[in-house]
Design an enzyme around this catalytic site. Structure first.
Site, short mmCIF file in Angstrom:
data_model
loop_
_atom_site.label_atom_id
_atom_site.label_comp_id
_atom_site.label_asym_id
_atom_site.label_seq_id
_atom_site.Cartn_x
_atom_site.Cartn_y
_atom_site.Cartn_z
N ASP A 60 0.86 -1.24 0.09
CA ASP A 60 -0.05 -0.04 0.01
C ASP A 60 0.85 1.33 0.06
OD1 ASP A 60 -2.79 0.98 0.44
OD2 ASP A 60 -1.85 2.32 1.81
N HIS A 73 -4.93 14.71 -8.85
CA HIS A 73 -5.00 13.38 -9.55
C HIS A 73 -4.38 12.77 -10.47
CE1 HIS A 73 -8.22 12.13 -6.67
NE2 HIS A 73 -8.53 13.42 -6.88
N ASP A 77 -2.03 9.72 -10.39
CA ASP A 77 -1.94 8.69 -11.55
C ASP A 77 -0.67 8.19 -11.90
OD1 ASP A 77 -4.59 8.66 -11.45
OD2 ASP A 77 -4.96 9.62 -13.02
N GLU A 103 -4.58 2.34 -4.38
CA GLU A 103 -3.24 2.43 -4.36
C GLU A 103 -2.54 1.18 -3.64
OE1 GLU A 103 -4.83 3.90 -0.64
OE2 GLU A 103 -5.28 4.15 -2.55
#
Length: 183
Positions: A60, A73, A77, A103
């Protein structure tokens, strides 16, 4: 006859593209969750039949929401794509890396015990510090990740194996993040 060969070639290409779309995450190009879970089931079957050891690593990215909130974002990404590009070269042929959730990523490591899986997780953790964006610049935030490692146990259900890896990953987060916890 040649028109039929051309059409068959086009159909083969379309089938290949659909197969890729069905098994891969669009953003990262890694395997998708469905494919990864299928691999877990296969490895569990191989363990029951032949005793083939298998480990998984649940990963994670730490504080990913803050990356999205602070940088947007598009940068988030790119962090996910960069993670994929950073990790893939560290894997052996036959290892499976997939995007498990937003994620979260999962490594399925056939024929790999806990010690080797831990070693790989440590290598990935160390490699993350040098990951760069696609254009090679460091305008992207440096990220860390928390890792949970678990080896399949005899007579263990798939869900129990996943829960142990997940709990190990959350212990890594509780231990200050940017670390590996082996169950």
């Amino acid at each position: 006859h040649s028109a039929l060969e051309l059409r068959n070639g086009e159909l083969d290409k379309a089938i290949e593209e659909l197969s890729f779309i069905a098994t891969h995450d669009k953003l990262t190009g890694l395997f998708n969750r469905h494919f990864i879970v299928d691999q877990l089931e296969r490895q569990r079957d191989m363990f029951e039949r032949y005793g083939n050891v298998c480990s998984i690593v649940l990963i994670d990215i730490d504080h990913f929401k803050q990356v999205n909130d602070r940088f947007g974002h598009a940068v988030g990404d790119e962090v996910l794509r960069s993670f994929a590009r950073c990790v893939e070269p560290l894997l052996r042929q036959g290892d499976y890396l997939g995007r498990y959730g937003g994620e979260e990523f999962m490594l399925v490591l056939p024929m790999t015990g806990l010690e080797a899986a831990n070693h790989l997780a440590q290598r990935i953790r160390n490699a993350l510090t040098s990951c760069k964006s696609r254009d090679g610049e460091c305008a992207m935030p440096t990220v860390t990740a928390s890792f949970g490692v678990a080896q399949l146990r005899e007579d263990e259900k798939l869900d129990d194996w996943l829960v142990r890896a997940d709990q190990a990953m959350y212990r890594a987060k509780a231990n200050g993040r940017d670390c590996v916890v082996v169950d």
